[in-house]
Each structure stands twice: as C-alpha cells, then as structure tokens.
Design an enzyme around this catalytic site. Structure first.
Site, PDB file in Angstrom:
ATOM      1  N   SER A 152      -9.185   6.831   7.063  1.00 18.22           N
ATOM      2  CA  SER A 152      -8.599   5.492   6.932  1.00 18.22           C
ATOM      3  C   SER A 152      -8.311   4.876   8.286  1.00 18.22           C
ATOM      4  O   SER A 152      -8.165   3.661   8.409  1.00 18.22           O
ATOM      5  CB  SER A 152      -7.259   5.561   6.203  1.00 18.22           C
ATOM      6  OG  SER A 152      -7.360   6.236   5.010  1.00 18.22           O
ATOM      7  N   HIS A 191     -16.305   4.452   4.630  1.00 17.13           N
ATOM      8  CA  HIS A 191     -14.924   4.213   4.212  1.00 17.13           C
ATOM      9  C   HIS A 191     -14.891   3.482   2.866  1.00 17.13           C
ATOM     10  O   HIS A 191     -15.304   2.332   2.767  1.00 17.13           O
ATOM     11  CB  HIS A 191     -14.175   3.417   5.295  1.00 17.13           C
ATOM     12  CG  HIS A 191     -12.728   3.288   5.005  1.00 17.13           C
ATOM     13  ND1 HIS A 191     -12.024   2.130   5.183  1.00 17.13           N
ATOM     14  CD2 HIS A 191     -11.832   4.184   4.500  1.00 17.13           C
ATOM     15  CE1 HIS A 191     -10.762   2.319   4.826  1.00 17.13           C
ATOM     16  NE2 HIS A 191     -10.620   3.555   4.398  1.00 17.13           N
ATOM     17  N   GLU A 197     -17.333   0.351   3.806  1.00 17.95           N
ATOM     18  CA  GLU A 197     -17.487   0.108   5.243  1.00 17.95           C
ATOM     19  C   GLU A 197     -18.334   1.239   5.821  1.00 17.95           C
ATOM     20  O   GLU A 197     -18.039   2.420   5.578  1.00 17.95           O
ATOM     21  CB  GLU A 197     -16.116   0.066   5.931  1.00 17.95           C
ATOM     22  CG  GLU A 197     -15.306  -1.156   5.550  1.00 17.95           C
ATOM     23  CD  GLU A 197     -13.891  -1.159   6.141  1.00 17.95           C
ATOM     24  OE1 GLU A 197     -13.393  -2.249   6.439  1.00 17.95           O
ATOM     25  OE2 GLU A 197     -13.276  -0.082   6.278  1.00 17.95           O
ATOM     26  N   ASN A 219      -8.505  -1.877   6.694  1.00 19.00           N
ATOM     27  CA  ASN A 219      -7.189  -1.293   7.004  1.00 19.00           C
ATOM     28  C   ASN A 219      -6.557  -1.898   8.260  1.00 19.00           C
ATOM     29  O   ASN A 219      -5.332  -1.922   8.391  1.00 19.00           O
ATOM     30  CB  ASN A 219      -7.285   0.229   7.152  1.00 19.00           C
ATOM     31  CG  ASN A 219      -7.354   0.905   5.789  1.00 19.00           C
ATOM     32  OD1 ASN A 219      -7.106   0.273   4.767  1.00 19.00           O
ATOM     33  ND2 ASN A 219      -7.684   2.186   5.768  1.00 19.00           N
TER      34      ASN A 219
HETATM   35  N1  3HC Z   1     -11.456   4.063 -12.812  1.00 18.75           N
HETATM   36  C1  3HC Z   1     -12.228   3.274 -13.573  1.00 18.75           C
HETATM   37  N2  3HC Z   1     -11.897   2.028 -13.917  1.00 18.75           N
HETATM   38  C2  3HC Z   1     -10.727   1.559 -13.475  1.00 18.75           C
HETATM   39  C3  3HC Z   1      -9.861   2.324 -12.662  1.00 18.75           C
HETATM   40  C4  3HC Z   1     -10.261   3.624 -12.339  1.00 18.75           C
HETATM   41  N3  3HC Z   1      -9.519   4.433 -11.571  1.00 18.75           N
HETATM   42  N4  3HC Z   1      -8.785   1.573 -12.372  1.00 18.75           N
HETATM   43  C5  3HC Z   1      -8.962   0.387 -12.959  1.00 18.75           C
HETATM   44  N5  3HC Z   1     -10.128   0.373 -13.633  1.00 18.75           N
HETATM   45  C6  3HC Z   1     -10.704  -0.723 -14.380  1.00 18.75           C
HETATM   46  C7  3HC Z   1     -10.012  -0.883 -15.714  1.00 18.75           C
HETATM   47  O1  3HC Z   1     -10.602  -0.093 -16.711  1.00 18.75           O
HETATM   48  C8  3HC Z   1     -10.156  -2.351 -15.982  1.00 18.75           C
HETATM   49  O2  3HC Z   1     -11.400  -2.608 -16.592  1.00 18.75           O
HETATM   50  P1  3HC Z   1     -11.553  -3.865 -17.599  1.00 18.75           P
HETATM   51  O3  3HC Z   1     -11.389  -5.077 -16.731  1.00 18.75           O
HETATM   52  O4  3HC Z   1     -12.894  -3.710 -18.143  1.00 18.75           O
HETATM   53  O5  3HC Z   1     -10.456  -3.689 -18.585  1.00 18.75           O
HETATM   54  C9  3HC Z   1     -10.175  -2.980 -14.605  1.00 18.75           C
HETATM   55  O6  3HC Z   1     -10.491  -1.951 -13.675  1.00 18.75           O
HETATM   56  C10 3HC Z   1      -8.833  -3.564 -14.262  1.00 18.75           C
HETATM   57  O7  3HC Z   1      -7.842  -2.545 -14.401  1.00 18.75           O
HETATM   58  P2  3HC Z   1      -6.453  -2.732 -15.133  1.00 18.75           P
HETATM   59  O8  3HC Z   1      -6.597  -3.710 -16.265  1.00 18.75           O
HETATM   60  O9  3HC Z   1      -5.899  -1.384 -15.435  1.00 18.75           O
HETATM   61  O10 3HC Z   1      -5.475  -3.294 -14.048  1.00 18.75           O
HETATM   62  P3  3HC Z   1      -5.662  -4.459 -13.033  1.00 18.75           P
HETATM   63  O11 3HC Z   1      -6.361  -5.625 -13.607  1.00 18.75           O
HETATM   64  O12 3HC Z   1      -4.292  -4.638 -12.491  1.00 18.75           O
HETATM   65  O13 3HC Z   1      -6.595  -3.854 -11.883  1.00 18.75           O
HETATM   66  C11 3HC Z   1      -6.868  -2.741  -9.841  1.00 18.75           C
HETATM   67  C12 3HC Z   1      -6.298  -2.679 -11.260  1.00 18.75           C
HETATM   68  C13 3HC Z   1      -8.410  -2.781  -9.910  1.00 18.75           C
HETATM   69  C14 3HC Z   1      -6.426  -1.490  -9.127  1.00 18.75           C
HETATM   70  C15 3HC Z   1      -6.344  -4.057  -9.151  1.00 18.75           C
HETATM   71  O14 3HC Z   1      -4.949  -4.131  -9.291  1.00 18.75           O
HETATM   72  C16 3HC Z   1      -6.706  -4.137  -7.690  1.00 18.75           C
HETATM   73  O15 3HC Z   1      -7.808  -4.516  -7.318  1.00 18.75           O
HETATM   74  N6  3HC Z   1      -5.732  -3.773  -6.813  1.00 18.75           N
HETATM   75  C17 3HC Z   1      -5.925  -3.785  -5.362  1.00 18.75           C
HETATM   76  C18 3HC Z   1      -6.596  -2.488  -4.955  1.00 18.75           C
HETATM   77  C19 3HC Z   1      -6.858  -2.443  -3.481  1.00 18.75           C
HETATM   78  O16 3HC Z   1      -6.522  -3.333  -2.707  1.00 18.75           O
HETATM   79  N7  3HC Z   1      -7.459  -1.325  -3.045  1.00 18.75           N
HETATM   80  C20 3HC Z   1      -7.696  -1.065  -1.653  1.00 18.75           C
HETATM   81  C21 3HC Z   1      -6.599  -0.219  -1.115  1.00 18.75           C
HETATM   82  S1  3HC Z   1      -6.839   0.207   0.578  1.00 18.75           S
HETATM   83  C22 3HC Z   1      -7.791   1.593   0.531  1.00 18.75           C
HETATM   84  O17 3HC Z   1      -8.109   2.136  -0.498  1.00 18.75           O
HETATM   85  C23 3HC Z   1      -8.219   2.135   1.860  1.00 18.75           C
HETATM   86  C24 3HC Z   1      -7.569   3.461   2.173  1.00 18.75           C
HETATM   87  O18 3HC Z   1      -8.134   3.929   3.390  1.00 18.75           O
HETATM   88  C25 3HC Z   1      -6.066   3.386   2.317  1.00 18.75           C
END
Ligand code: 3HC
Length: 311
Positions: A144, A165, A177, A215
């Site tokens: 990260s 990434h 990335e 990040n």
């Molecule tokens: N596996 C499979 N599908 C998933 C899932 C998973 N782990 N998590 C969510 N989904 C799917 C759901 O099934 C749902 O599908 P649908 O639209 O067909 O019903 C869809 O994604 C949306 O999920 P939810 O309805 O449960 O919930 P949300 O609409 O709130 O979405 C989220 C959840 C996709 C996590 C959304 O909140 C989001 O995009 N959040 C931001 C995530 C983000 O910014 N990630 C980057 C973090 S930084 C990083 O990772 C880098 C590291 O180095 C720190």
C-alpha cells in the site's frame, strides 16, 4: 492440486513456452486483499495457490472467497442459478492452499505478495522465494505504501519485479495500479499490464512513489478527517455524512478506514512519517494510535471508529 501442477508443468516444458501469458499465480497472504486477488484471478481462468502461515487462516480465506463468489454469482447469473453454481465451483476448484511458500512458487508465472506492510518481513519473504521460484517467474508486491524498489532489491530478479496494487473489495473495485521500477523490463511490465487486463481491471501506471496514485491522495484525506474530529470540529458521523452526500463518496473517511483496517492505516502513516518527518500530511494521529493499541482495528475486529455486529 494435481491437475494444477500438471497444467503448469506442461506449459513450461520448453523455454519458448515461457513467453506465454501468466496462467499460474501464487498469492502470498490470505487476508482480505490476498483472498480478493486470488478470487479474481481464479474467476478469470488462472490457476491459483494461496499461501499463509496456517491451515486455519487459509480455511478462512477460502470461506471468504466462497462468500464473495456467491455475491458475484447472484448478480451475474440472476436468471440462471445452475450457471451460478458452476461459476462458483469452477473458481473454487482453481484455488489451492499451501502453508509452505517455497513449495507454492515452484510452478508460478507470477507471485503476488499481499502480506503485512513491513519492509523487513517482505524482504525476508522475497529472499526465500527468489531461490525457490523458476527463472521466468515474475514477482509483484501489493504494498500500500512501501517503495517497490526497496522490496525488490533483496532479489536477483529486479527486471522481473513490479507492483500490482489492488483495491478493497478486490472483486468489486475496477482499478489496478501497475508500477515499474527502473530495472523492470518492458517484457515484465507488458505481462503485468496484460495480467491486469485478463483480470478485467482498468490499469493505471504510476512511478514508484509513496502510495502511488490512490493511497497518496486517500490516506492523507483519511488522516485529515481524523484530525478534524480530534480538534472537535465535527463528529465522525457528520464527517462521513458530509463526504457521502456532499462529495458523492460511497463511504465516508471513517467508514472507509474501518473497512480498510486501522492497523493498515497506521502502518502506512507511521512509515511515511518516519521517512518524511517534515510532511504534515503524514503526521501520526493520537486517536488512530489509541484505537489500534486497544485492538479496535475496524470491521474485522468488530470495532474501529464505529462498533459492528460480530459476524
Ligand atoms: N465481494 C463481492 N461482491 C461484493 C463485495 C465483495 N467483497 N462487496 C460488495 N460487493 C457487491 C455487492 O454484492 C453489491 O452488488 P449488487 O450491486 O449487485 O447488489 C455491490 O458490491 C454493492 O455492495 P453493497 O450493496 O453491499 O454495499 P455498497 O453499495 O455500500 O457498496 C462498496 C460496498 C463496494 C464497498 C462501496 O461502499 C465502496 O465502493 N466503498 C469504497 C471502497 C474503497 O474506496 N476501496 C478502496 C480502499 S483503499 C485500498 O483498498 C487500498 C489499500 O492499499 C489500503
């Protein structure tokens, strides 16, 4: 497993065949990110081995992959439950598990490391893998925040080393990335880009700079949100509501921190604060440190900035 080994051995029986695309992937680390990477690789036709320290952790990784595959299948095969079941079982069949990292890289075209954000631990791992993996195997880190160069230096294959990434949740987030260091060969870089395409991700390139693109922007933003609350300017709830409704973010910074893991946030910030002590964006946060010290790491431990129902 036997089928997997046979497939991969057959593919690399001649050196000419080594030019082929990445088919066999070893993912080191079966946590949130590692399991997600393994899942996406398996659903796009790759043979995958996940490595972690214990059978117990690996069983949890496989269970989380299964659960996530069910979510994907529910959407992708809404009209055809049988096809959905086949999709899940085919993907699961492509994933095997191992506790011995050296054994697990014997047939790998690509090793993706997704372990703890600690340079010494990563270097120890890659030193061992460098001796065990075939010549053609490409190494990539999902770090990260650490420089890819600092990790790659412990190997004799800097030309076959890069950064991949991914973002959490890996099956949902469309971005990858792809990072090259000066020593990364064009062939390696092209293979990493092609691998990203095969995973159906959109790839972006970035130099080997702290936090790459996402990040580098996201972590200071999340840390600034904590500072805002530390000053008493607003509550965590109101900051999250503001960023969701006022900026269109899917999660507010505190929800996202809990989702990513406060330990990961702290590892990143502490590392950058040590390396760049004059940059106020990377200043450690007392509130974050306290939560981590109390074991409140976010959703995975049942509490972070917010409490969560135990699963
Ligand atoms: N596996 C499979 N599908 C998933 C899932 C998973 N782990 N998590 C969510 N989904 C799917 C759901 O099934 C749902 O599908 P649908 O639209 O067909 O019903 C869809 O994604 C949306 O999920 P939810 O309805 O449960 O919930 P949300 O609409 O709130 O979405 C989220 C959840 C996709 C996590 C959304 O909140 C989001 O995009 N959040 C931001 C995530 C983000 O910014 N990630 C980057 C973090 S930084 C990083 O990772 C880098 C590291 O180095 C720190």
């Amino acid at each position: 497993m036997a089928h997997f080994v046979k497939t991969c051995v057959r593919r690399f029986s001649t050196s000419a065949m080594r030019e082929q695309a990445i088919k066999c992937v070893t993912v080191i680390g079966g946590g949130q990110m590692g399991a997600g990477i393994a899942q996406v690789a398996a659903t796009t036709g790759h043979q995958v081995v996940i490595v972690d320290q214990s059978e117990d952790i690996l069983a949890k990784s496989k269970a989380s992959i299964h659960k996530s595959l069910q979510r994907v299948a529910k959407k992708k095969f809404a009209e055809d439950a049988k096809a959905g079941e086949a999709f899940i079982s085919e993907a699961i069949d492509r994933v095997s598990i191992q506790t011995d990292a050296s054994n697990a890289v014997g047939n790998a075209d690509l090793v993706v490391e997704a372990i703890v954000e600690n340079i010494d631990v990563k270097r120890q791992l890659f030193t061992v893998l460098d001796k065990a993996a075939p010549q053609h195997t490409i190494f990539a880190s999902n770090t990260s925040s650490l420089p890819i160069k600092d990790i790659a230096e412990c190997t004799q294959r800097m030309d076959r080393f890069g950064g991949l990434h991914f973002f959490n949740p890996v099956p949902v987030m469309k971005l990858l990335e792809v990072i090259r260091i000066p020593q990364t060969s064009d062939e390696t870089f092209d293979k990493l880009l092609a691998f990203g395409k095969a995973l159906q991700k959109t790839t972006v390139n970035c130099k080997d700079t702290p936090g790459f693109i996402v990040n580098r922007l996201l972590v200071p933003y999340m840390a600034e949100a904590v500072r805002l609350v530390e000053r008493g300017d607003a509550t965590t709830r109101d900051v999250d509501t503001a960023m969701k409704l006022g900026a269109g973010y899917p999660m507010g910074p505190f929800e996202l921190s809990d989702y990513v893991g406060l330990d990961t946030m702290k590892f990143i910030l502490d590392g950058w604060a040590e390396k760049y002590p004059d940059n106020p964006l990377f200043e450690p946060s007392a509130m974050l440190n306290k939560l981590v010290a109390e074991g409140k790491l976010g959703i995975k431990t049942g509490e972070g900035f917010y409490p969560y129902k135990k699963k």
